[in-house]
Design an enzyme around this catalytic site. Structure first.
Site, PDB file in Angstrom:
ATOM      1  N   ASP A   1       8.759  11.857  52.495  1.00 14.71           N
ATOM      2  CA  ASP A   1       7.813  12.891  52.912  1.00 14.71           C
ATOM      3  C   ASP A   1       7.026  12.373  54.114  1.00 14.71           C
ATOM      4  OD1 ASP A   1       6.280  15.231  52.939  1.00 14.71           O
ATOM      5  OD2 ASP A   1       5.961  15.208  50.776  1.00 14.71           O
TER       6      ASP A   1
ATOM      7  N   ASP B   1       9.466  12.247  59.137  1.00 15.15           N
ATOM      8  CA  ASP B   1       9.494  13.660  59.490  1.00 15.15           C
ATOM      9  C   ASP B   1      10.931  14.124  59.321  1.00 15.15           C
ATOM     10  OD1 ASP B   1       9.484  16.174  60.576  1.00 15.15           O
ATOM     11  OD2 ASP B   1       8.724  15.579  62.547  1.00 15.15           O
TER      12      ASP B   1
ATOM     13  N   ASN C   1      14.103  19.490  48.404  1.00 17.16           N
ATOM     14  CA  ASN C   1      12.944  20.336  48.143  1.00 17.16           C
ATOM     15  C   ASN C   1      12.114  20.661  49.379  1.00 17.16           C
ATOM     16  OD1 ASN C   1      10.527  21.362  46.396  1.00 17.16           O
ATOM     17  ND2 ASN C   1       9.672  19.651  47.578  1.00 17.16           N
TER      18      ASN C   1
ATOM     19  N   TYR D   1      12.562  31.728  57.090  1.00 13.77           N
ATOM     20  CA  TYR D   1      12.517  31.146  55.755  1.00 13.77           C
ATOM     21  C   TYR D   1      13.641  31.682  54.876  1.00 13.77           C
ATOM     22  CZ  TYR D   1      10.381  29.636  51.321  1.00 13.77           C
ATOM     23  OH  TYR D   1      10.133  29.051  50.094  1.00 13.77           O
TER      24      TYR D   1
ATOM     25  N   LYS E   1      16.781  29.620  53.171  1.00 18.90           N
ATOM     26  CA  LYS E   1      16.909  29.555  51.718  1.00 18.90           C
ATOM     27  C   LYS E   1      18.238  30.147  51.257  1.00 18.90           C
ATOM     28  CE  LYS E   1      13.101  27.409  50.981  1.00 18.90           C
ATOM     29  NZ  LYS E   1      13.112  26.021  50.457  1.00 18.90           N
TER      30      LYS E   1
END
Length: 232
Positions: free
Chosen positions: A33, A42, A68, A132, A136
């Site tokens: 992270d 990053d 995730n 987004y 996804k």
């Protein structure tokens, strides 16, 4: 030796809940992270991602992966900038493929693997989510393809599709008290937003060694919102 799980974006929100659940399930979370005590990188940058993955694998193969990490950049299709679109694709989609490519050789050599892509109900369509929802949906498509390609090596690949979950990311995109946010809540059958632990429970099931006959699937954790609306 404790089995390890690589979790991207595992410092906060759903990722942190997944990391905590993995600990309680007896795994050792390896977190990549931008912040926190894990491996800092990053993940929208391919070079930083490659370096982080190399460090993660110094301790040997990692046979469980939770892709995730993600960002939203809400905008209508006419207002979505190409720069933001590219950033969302790089973080949400490209990093997931790069992580899988790094871990799959070890999974194949071990004869076992579990990959969980964090998708979203937005993959089915949602206003102000062009970038987004595209990424996804892409995570779902990749999971299904990987399921076909990797099954013979004992590797499963699935996706979890959260609905409205109370995280910082959700609150930034859906400010508490805003009319649009209230409309979302009223459409949920139990009239509440989900918690990160609700998603972590689903991820735990798909990471389990006993879930080897479940692959290429999408498990929606949305309290029925993919079925329809509870509103009048």
């Amino acid at each position: 030796m404790t089995e390890r799980v690589l979790i991207t974006g595992g410092t906060a929100g759903i990722g942190a809940a997944c990391a905590e659940r993995c600990r309680s399930d007896g795994y050792e979370p390896v977190i990549i992270d931008r912040i926190g005590d894990g491996i800092r990188a990053d993940l929208s940058d391919p070079a930083e991602t490659a370096d982080a993955l190399e460090r993660a694998l110094e301790g040997g193969p990692i046979t469980r992966l939770v892709n995730n990490v993600g960002m939203v950049a809400p905008a209508s299709v006419t207002e979505q900038t190409l720069d933001d679109f590219d950033k969302v694709v790089a973080l949400n989609l490209r990093s997931a493929m790069q992580c899988a490519q790094a871990l799959i050789p070890g999974m194949r050599a071990t004869g076992f693997g579990r990959i969980v892509n964090m998708a979203s109900r937005a993959a089915l369509g949602k206003e102000l989510r062009t970038a987004y929802s595209a990424t996804k949906a892409g995570l779902i498509g990749m999971a299904k393809t990987w399921a076909l390609e990797l099954g013979e090596y004992g590797i499963t690949a699935n996706a979890v599709g959260p609905g409205p979950i109370r995280t910082e990311l959700f609150d930034r995109a859906n400010p508490p008290g805003a009319p649009r946010t209230q409309t979302i809540i009223e459409a949920i059958p139990v009239r509440r937003v989900g918690e990160p632990q609700d998603v972590a429970h689903a991820v735990s099931y798909l990471l389990d060694a006993r879930s080897g006959f479940v692959t290429g699937q999408v498990l929606y954790v949305c309290c029925g919102m993919t079925v329809g609306s509870a509103g009048a």
